[in-house]
Design a protein around this motif. Structure first.
Motif, PDB file in Angstrom:
ATOM      1  N   ALA A  59       0.831  -1.205   0.000  1.00  0.00           N
ATOM      2  CA  ALA A  59       0.000   0.000   0.000  1.00  0.00           C
ATOM      3  C   ALA A  59       0.867   1.258   0.000  1.00  0.00           C
ATOM      4  N   CYS A  60       1.939   1.208   0.775  1.00  0.00           N
ATOM      5  CA  CYS A  60       2.814   2.369   0.879  1.00  0.00           C
ATOM      6  C   CYS A  60       3.432   2.685  -0.477  1.00  0.00           C
ATOM      7  N   LYS A  61       3.917   1.656  -1.150  1.00  0.00           N
ATOM      8  CA  LYS A  61       4.525   1.878  -2.466  1.00  0.00           C
ATOM      9  C   LYS A  61       3.488   2.420  -3.436  1.00  0.00           C
ATOM     10  N   ALA A  63       0.784   4.050  -2.830  1.00  0.00           N
ATOM     11  CA  ALA A  63       0.379   5.419  -2.505  1.00  0.00           C
ATOM     12  C   ALA A  63       1.458   6.436  -2.884  1.00  0.00           C
ATOM     13  N   HIS A  64       2.697   5.981  -2.987  1.00  0.00           N
ATOM     14  CA  HIS A  64       3.776   6.923  -3.297  1.00  0.00           C
ATOM     15  C   HIS A  64       4.320   6.744  -4.705  1.00  0.00           C
ATOM     16  N   ASN A  65       3.527   6.100  -5.568  1.00  0.00           N
ATOM     17  CA  ASN A  65       3.904   5.915  -6.969  1.00  0.00           C
ATOM     18  C   ASN A  65       5.248   5.230  -7.133  1.00  0.00           C
ATOM     19  N   ALA A  90      11.371   1.750  -0.563  1.00  0.00           N
ATOM     20  CA  ALA A  90      10.561   0.994   0.404  1.00  0.00           C
ATOM     21  C   ALA A  90      10.581   1.771   1.710  1.00  0.00           C
ATOM     22  N   PHE A  91       9.568   2.599   1.891  1.00  0.00           N
ATOM     23  CA  PHE A  91       9.562   3.446   3.090  1.00  0.00           C
ATOM     24  C   PHE A  91       9.264   2.633   4.340  1.00  0.00           C
ATOM     25  N   THR A  92       8.618   1.493   4.141  1.00  0.00           N
ATOM     26  CA  THR A  92       8.323   0.646   5.297  1.00  0.00           C
ATOM     27  C   THR A  92       8.621  -0.797   4.936  1.00  0.00           C
ATOM     28  N   VAL A  93       9.145  -1.554   5.895  1.00  0.00           N
ATOM     29  CA  VAL A  93       9.370  -2.988   5.669  1.00  0.00           C
ATOM     30  C   VAL A  93       8.966  -3.746   6.927  1.00  0.00           C
ATOM     31  N   VAL A 109       7.327  -7.298  12.742  1.00  0.00           N
ATOM     32  CA  VAL A 109       7.478  -5.896  13.123  1.00  0.00           C
ATOM     33  C   VAL A 109       7.594  -5.019  11.886  1.00  0.00           C
ATOM     34  N   LYS A 110       6.632  -4.133  11.745  1.00  0.00           N
ATOM     35  CA  LYS A 110       6.685  -3.156  10.643  1.00  0.00           C
ATOM     36  C   LYS A 110       7.530  -1.975  11.103  1.00  0.00           C
ATOM     37  N   ILE A 111       8.481  -1.575  10.260  1.00  0.00           N
ATOM     38  CA  ILE A 111       9.253  -0.387  10.623  1.00  0.00           C
ATOM     39  C   ILE A 111       9.122   0.694   9.553  1.00  0.00           C
ATOM     40  N   GLN A 112       9.254   1.919   9.988  1.00  0.00           N
ATOM     41  CA  GLN A 112       9.208   3.101   9.121  1.00  0.00           C
ATOM     42  C   GLN A 112       9.709   4.252   9.981  1.00  0.00           C
ATOM     43  N   CYS A 113       9.687   5.465   9.453  1.00  0.00           N
ATOM     44  CA  CYS A 113      10.078   6.621  10.261  1.00  0.00           C
ATOM     45  C   CYS A 113       9.188   6.691  11.497  1.00  0.00           C
ATOM     46  N   LYS A 174      12.056   8.726   2.850  1.00  0.00           N
ATOM     47  CA  LYS A 174      11.568   8.057   4.055  1.00  0.00           C
ATOM     48  C   LYS A 174      10.066   8.231   4.131  1.00  0.00           C
ATOM     49  N   CYS A 175       9.442   7.466   5.018  1.00  0.00           N
ATOM     50  CA  CYS A 175       8.006   7.567   5.265  1.00  0.00           C
ATOM     51  C   CYS A 175       7.645   9.012   5.578  1.00  0.00           C
ATOM     52  N   ASP A 176       6.608   9.517   4.913  1.00  0.00           N
ATOM     53  CA  ASP A 176       6.186  10.906   5.152  1.00  0.00           C
ATOM     54  C   ASP A 176       4.864  10.946   5.912  1.00  0.00           C
ATOM     55  N   PHE A 177       4.520   9.833   6.545  1.00  0.00           N
ATOM     56  CA  PHE A 177       3.270   9.728   7.295  1.00  0.00           C
ATOM     57  C   PHE A 177       2.078  10.017   6.372  1.00  0.00           C
ATOM     58  N   CYS A 178       2.288   9.743   5.086  1.00  0.00           N
ATOM     59  CA  CYS A 178       1.233   9.946   4.099  1.00  0.00           C
ATOM     60  C   CYS A 178       0.594  11.325   4.229  1.00  0.00           C
ATOM     61  N   ILE A 179       1.428  12.344   4.323  1.00  0.00           N
ATOM     62  CA  ILE A 179       0.881  13.675   4.599  1.00  0.00           C
ATOM     63  C   ILE A 179      -0.079  14.139   3.514  1.00  0.00           C
ATOM     64  N   LEU A 187      -6.858   8.091   5.635  1.00  0.00           N
ATOM     65  CA  LEU A 187      -5.936   7.405   6.543  1.00  0.00           C
ATOM     66  C   LEU A 187      -4.603   7.192   5.835  1.00  0.00           C
ATOM     67  N   PRO A 188      -3.496   7.078   6.580  1.00  0.00           N
ATOM     68  CA  PRO A 188      -2.245   6.665   5.937  1.00  0.00           C
ATOM     69  C   PRO A 188      -2.481   5.343   5.208  1.00  0.00           C
ATOM     70  N   ALA A 189      -1.835   5.184   4.054  1.00  0.00           N
ATOM     71  CA  ALA A 189      -2.131   4.031   3.203  1.00  0.00           C
ATOM     72  C   ALA A 189      -1.915   2.712   3.932  1.00  0.00           C
ATOM     73  N   CYS A 190      -0.843   2.626   4.721  1.00  0.00           N
ATOM     74  CA  CYS A 190      -0.557   1.364   5.395  1.00  0.00           C
ATOM     75  C   CYS A 190      -1.625   1.046   6.431  1.00  0.00           C
ATOM     76  N   VAL A 191      -2.055   2.071   7.168  1.00  0.00           N
ATOM     77  CA  VAL A 191      -3.089   1.861   8.184  1.00  0.00           C
ATOM     78  C   VAL A 191      -4.369   1.381   7.517  1.00  0.00           C
ATOM     79  N   SER A 236       5.906   9.692  17.406  1.00  0.00           N
ATOM     80  CA  SER A 236       4.502   9.628  17.018  1.00  0.00           C
ATOM     81  C   SER A 236       4.056   8.192  16.768  1.00  0.00           C
ATOM     82  N   TRP A 237       4.980   7.392  16.258  1.00  0.00           N
ATOM     83  CA  TRP A 237       4.656   5.978  16.056  1.00  0.00           C
ATOM     84  C   TRP A 237       5.107   5.231  17.297  1.00  0.00           C
ATOM     85  N   MET A 238       4.232   4.346  17.804  1.00  0.00           N
ATOM     86  CA  MET A 238       4.559   3.617  19.029  1.00  0.00           C
ATOM     87  C   MET A 238       4.243   2.140  18.846  1.00  0.00           C
TER      88      MET A 238
HETATM   89  S1  SF4 Z   1       2.433   6.234   6.817  1.00  0.00           S
HETATM   90 FE1  SF4 Z   1       2.372   6.278   4.592  1.00  0.00          FE
HETATM   91  S2  SF4 Z   1       4.493   6.643   4.029  1.00  0.00           S
HETATM   92 FE2  SF4 Z   1       4.513   5.942   6.119  1.00  0.00          FE
HETATM   93  S3  SF4 Z   1       4.780   3.745   6.019  1.00  0.00           S
HETATM   94 FE3  SF4 Z   1       2.565   4.121   6.104  1.00  0.00          FE
HETATM   95  S4  SF4 Z   1       1.975   4.197   3.968  1.00  0.00           S
HETATM   96 FE4  SF4 Z   1       4.172   4.428   3.994  1.00  0.00          FE
END
Ligand code: SF4
Ligand code: SF4
Ligand code: SF4
Lengths: 297, 414
Positions: A59-61, A63-65, A90-93, A109-113, A174-179, A187-191, A236-238
């Motif tokens: 989803a993250c990929k 959403a970010h083309n 790959a902003f998240t793995v 465990v999903k990681i990202q910024c 890096k992950c931009d929190f789907c701003i 919602l953020p794409a991953c959520v 912000s991410w916990m």
């Molecule tokens: S919040 Fe957006 S940019 Fe960050 S990991 Fe989730 S989908 Fe990717």
């Protein structure tokens, strides 16, 4: 008031530079945007719920083309054999670790910024290209970045990645929190794409309450710690987990904000430019006196 | 004051076999540099998302800045506290600093991913960033160094502007401009000299603040809140050894006589500074209790011991000995050791100490990175040689034996 002095001095000094390059300093400000809003948003990642389907990666990929293979390919679990880190594309793995409570159900465990409350990257960036926004996201500005990679040196979670193979306009990725999505109320794409609701998006304060509640309700299931509540001054991410976070390859940056030490030293040395000005005066004085002394010869 | 020497161009041929080797090394570096510009940083370096900084930052920038400290330390000595006997070494030291910082600036520009945005820090500020302070100070100091060097240029060309053909009408006005510049400079030079010293102390220490934000990613043997002080002290302590080193080297390669009495006097000033540096380094280690890491046997502990033992303690002992101060080869060796110590310290701080939480293996510089670094150093030496052969930098025995203090002690004379 004191802040004002420092800032106006910076203005004067840089005016010299600006005059040389013929660029106006109107738009320049001495600090990047770094808002710590009471209502900042966050995500609670419950690793005990995550099933390692990697839908979030896909989803993250999308959403970010970022070009990616079909979603079906993500079912291949052999990727977990190796630990992976976020990369330019790959902003998240998701990584997998053994679960001591139940070996049939590994911990994913999903990681990202982490979108730190006191981001080291924001403090470090030489040109203030990274900023912390009102809604909690830490984002990067391609119009400013010079590609020095100091943000990467600074980040305690080793998150920002860099396009080393692009000769022109390499980016810090890096992950931009789907701003772009959250601005529109999405919602953020991953959520959004997590099928088991391992990710909860909401105001950070609420998420901490929710996390405490879960730990209280299932004390056997959870390791009693909310990773990110205080780490590096809070993020912000916990995360919640069933075991010690160090076993899941989370770093231990301590509870103090990362920029604390360097910023206070930095501001101590410069302290509104009093020490440098004092040094200048002192050296000037010595120069004058010793010259006088040499003259009568 | 008897001044029987006078700065003048050295009359020698530019090309020698050694110069030829340097040219080849420089060309090799430039080839890899072209690769970096065409294919990106990843193509020629071993840098990656785990190790964002390598030797281009550790050696070219951090060590480069430290080793160019001879410029501000001799300026302080000669102009600020007016030790007139050191005037002969001031121009060579100034030239090294000027070239050193020029190459530091070049190295930064090619290390950053977007070299064409190198001017961004001038208008986009982040006062919280140590790198920003380093950047701004280095840019300003570079400008100051060029201004400080200008008198050498005006001195070279005043009364000697002889362009041919249609340009000859420009000769007179150009000469007039040079004369005005020269006059203005000698009146205002003291402002720039003090500014240079202040800017140097600022960025030499800010350079130490750089790695503090990396926190636990940096090995505890080096990570300490007093890093800025350690950086400043080590930069000051390497200033005079660097001047001794290049004086001996340059006089040898240019066939001049090294001024041993001046150099021994300089050497006498090294132990107090080096001693203070050592005291702070050891004291800091004791207070933080980081010496426990010395009991482990690994790259970090070995590098630390080499750095402190051969880079600080041994040369400190050597500089304290009268025999060493009097002997050219021994003085040279002692100076080289201090330089080696500071060079290693910067490499250790920026490369060896950096231990990212997640890495797929240690970082080691690639052929490309080493080639570019060596190439830059070769270019620097070539530029140095070219300038001393063409501009009045080196102090040579004055044939007429008339002290020409106007040009020797510019800017600080009444
Ligand atoms: S919040 Fe957006 S940019 Fe960050 S990991 Fe989730 S989908 Fe990717
Ligand atoms: S995790 Fe790293 S990149 Fe993300 S906000 Fe924190 S310091 Fe910045
Ligand atoms: S690489 Fe870009 S975003 Fe990172 S610190 Fe440097 S200028 Fe800032």
């Amino acid at each position: 008031m004191e802040k004002q002095n420092r800032r106006s001095f910076l203005k004067t000094t840089a005016l010299i530079g600006a005059a040389a390059t013929g660029i106006s300093t109107k738009s320049a400000s001495a600090k990047p945007k770094n808002i710590l809003s009471e209502d900042r948003m966050g995500v609670l990642v419950d690793t005990t719920v995550c099933i390692g389907c990697r839908n979030c990666e896909w989803a993250c990929k999308t959403a970010h083309n970022i070009p990616t293979e079909d979603q079906i390919k993500y079912e291949d679990r052999s990727v977990f054999k190796q630990m992976r880190r976020p990369e330019p594309n790959a902003f998240t793995v998701v990584n997998e670790y053994p679960n001591p409570q139940n070996s049939a159900l590994p911990t994913d465990v999903k990681i990202q910024c982490m979108h730190c409350d006191h981001p080291a990257c924001v403090s470090a960036c030489i040109v203030g290209a990274i900023s912390k926004e009102e809604n909690g996201s830490v984002i990067w500005d391609t119009k400013k970045c010079i590609g020095c990679r100091y943000c990467m040196v600074a980040c305690p979670f080793q998150i920002p990645s860099f396009d080393y193979n692009k000769p022109m306009n390499p980016e810090i990725r890096k992950c931009d929190f789907c701003i772009e999505r959250t601005k529109k109320g999405l919602l953020p794409a991953c959520v959004k794409n997590c099928p088991v609701e391992a990710l909860t998006y909401g105001p950070r304060n609420e998420l901490i309450k929710e996390a405490r509640e879960r730990i209280k309700r299932y004390p056997d299931k959870y390791f009693n710690h909310i990773y990110g509540e205080t780490e590096a001054g809070g993020t912000s991410w916990m995360y919640l987990a069933n075991q010690d976070f160090s076993k899941l390859a989370f770093p231990s940056p301590g509870d103090k904000p990362m920029p604390g030490a360097s910023e206070s030293i930095q501001h101590g040395i410069f302290a509104y430019f009093v020490p440098p000005a004092f040094l200048y005066a002192l050296l000037g004085g010595i120069m004058w006196i010793t010259k006088k002394r040499n003259e009568p010869e | 004051m008897e001044h029987f020497t006078k700065p003048s161009p050295v009359y020698k041929k530019f090309f020698t076999p050694g110069v030829f080797v340097l040219v080849i090394l420089a060309l090799n570096g430039l080839a890899f540099l072209a690769g970096r510009l065409i294919f990106g940083i990843g193509a020629v370096t071993n840098l990656n998302n785990q190790y964002p900084w390598g030797i281009w930052i550790g050696i070219d920038v951090a060590a480069g800045v430290a080793l160019a400290a001879g410029g501000f330390t001799t300026a302080a000595l000669s102009h600020v506290i007016h030790k007139e006997q050191y005037h002969d070494i001031i121009r060579p030291a100034l030239l090294t600093a000027m070239l050193g910082y020029t190459f530091v600036a070049l190295a930064v520009s090619i290390d950053i991913g977007r070299w064409y945005y190198i001017w961004h820090p001038l208008i986009m500020w982040n006062g919280n960033s140590a790198l920003f302070e380093v950047g701004i100070c280095v840019i300003m100091y570079l400008a100051v160094l060029y201004i400080e060097f200008l008198p050498v240029v005006t001195e070279r060309f005043i009364g000697k502007v002889r362009m041919k053909g249609i340009f000859s009408i420009l000769n007179k006005p150009l000469d007039a401009i040079l004369r005005i510049l020269d006059k203005g400079l000698s009146k205002t030079m003291f402002i720039f000299i003090i500014l240079g010293v202040v800017l140097s102390t600022l960025h030499q220490s800010s350079l130490g603040t750089l790695m503090i934000i990396a926190g636990p990613k940096m090995h505890p043997l080096w990570q300490t809140p007093v890093l800025p002080l350690l950086f400043l002290l080590s930069a000051i302590s390497v200033g005079y050894p660097m001047v001794i080193f290049e004086s001996i080297l340059a006089s040898r390669s240019l066939g001049l006589k090294a001024e041993m009495n001046v150099l021994s006097e300089l050497g006498r000033m090294v132990p107090p500074i080096l001693g203070i540096y050592l005291a702070f380094k050891i004291g800091d280690m004791v207070i933080r209790g980081s010496f426990v890491y010395l009991t482990e046997f690994n790259t970090a502990s070995v590098m630390f011991v080499i750095e402190v033992l051969f880079g600080v303690i041994v040369p400190l002992r050597m500089f304290l000995s009268e025999a060493v101060l009097k002997s050219k080869p021994l003085l040279f060796v002692a100076s080289v050791l201090v330089i080696f110590g500071v060079l290693l310290n910067r490499i250790n701080n920026f490369v060896v100490a950096y231990t990212p939480p997640y890495s797929y293996g240690p970082y080691f510089p690639s052929i490309g990175e080493i080639s570019v670094t060596v190439g830059f150093i070769s270019l620097l030496v070539l530029a140095y040689r070219f300038i001393v052969l063409n501009f009045p930098v080196m102090s040579l025995p004055d044939k007429s034996s008339v002290p020409q203090s106007k040009f020797a002690i510019r800017g600080t004379q009444k």
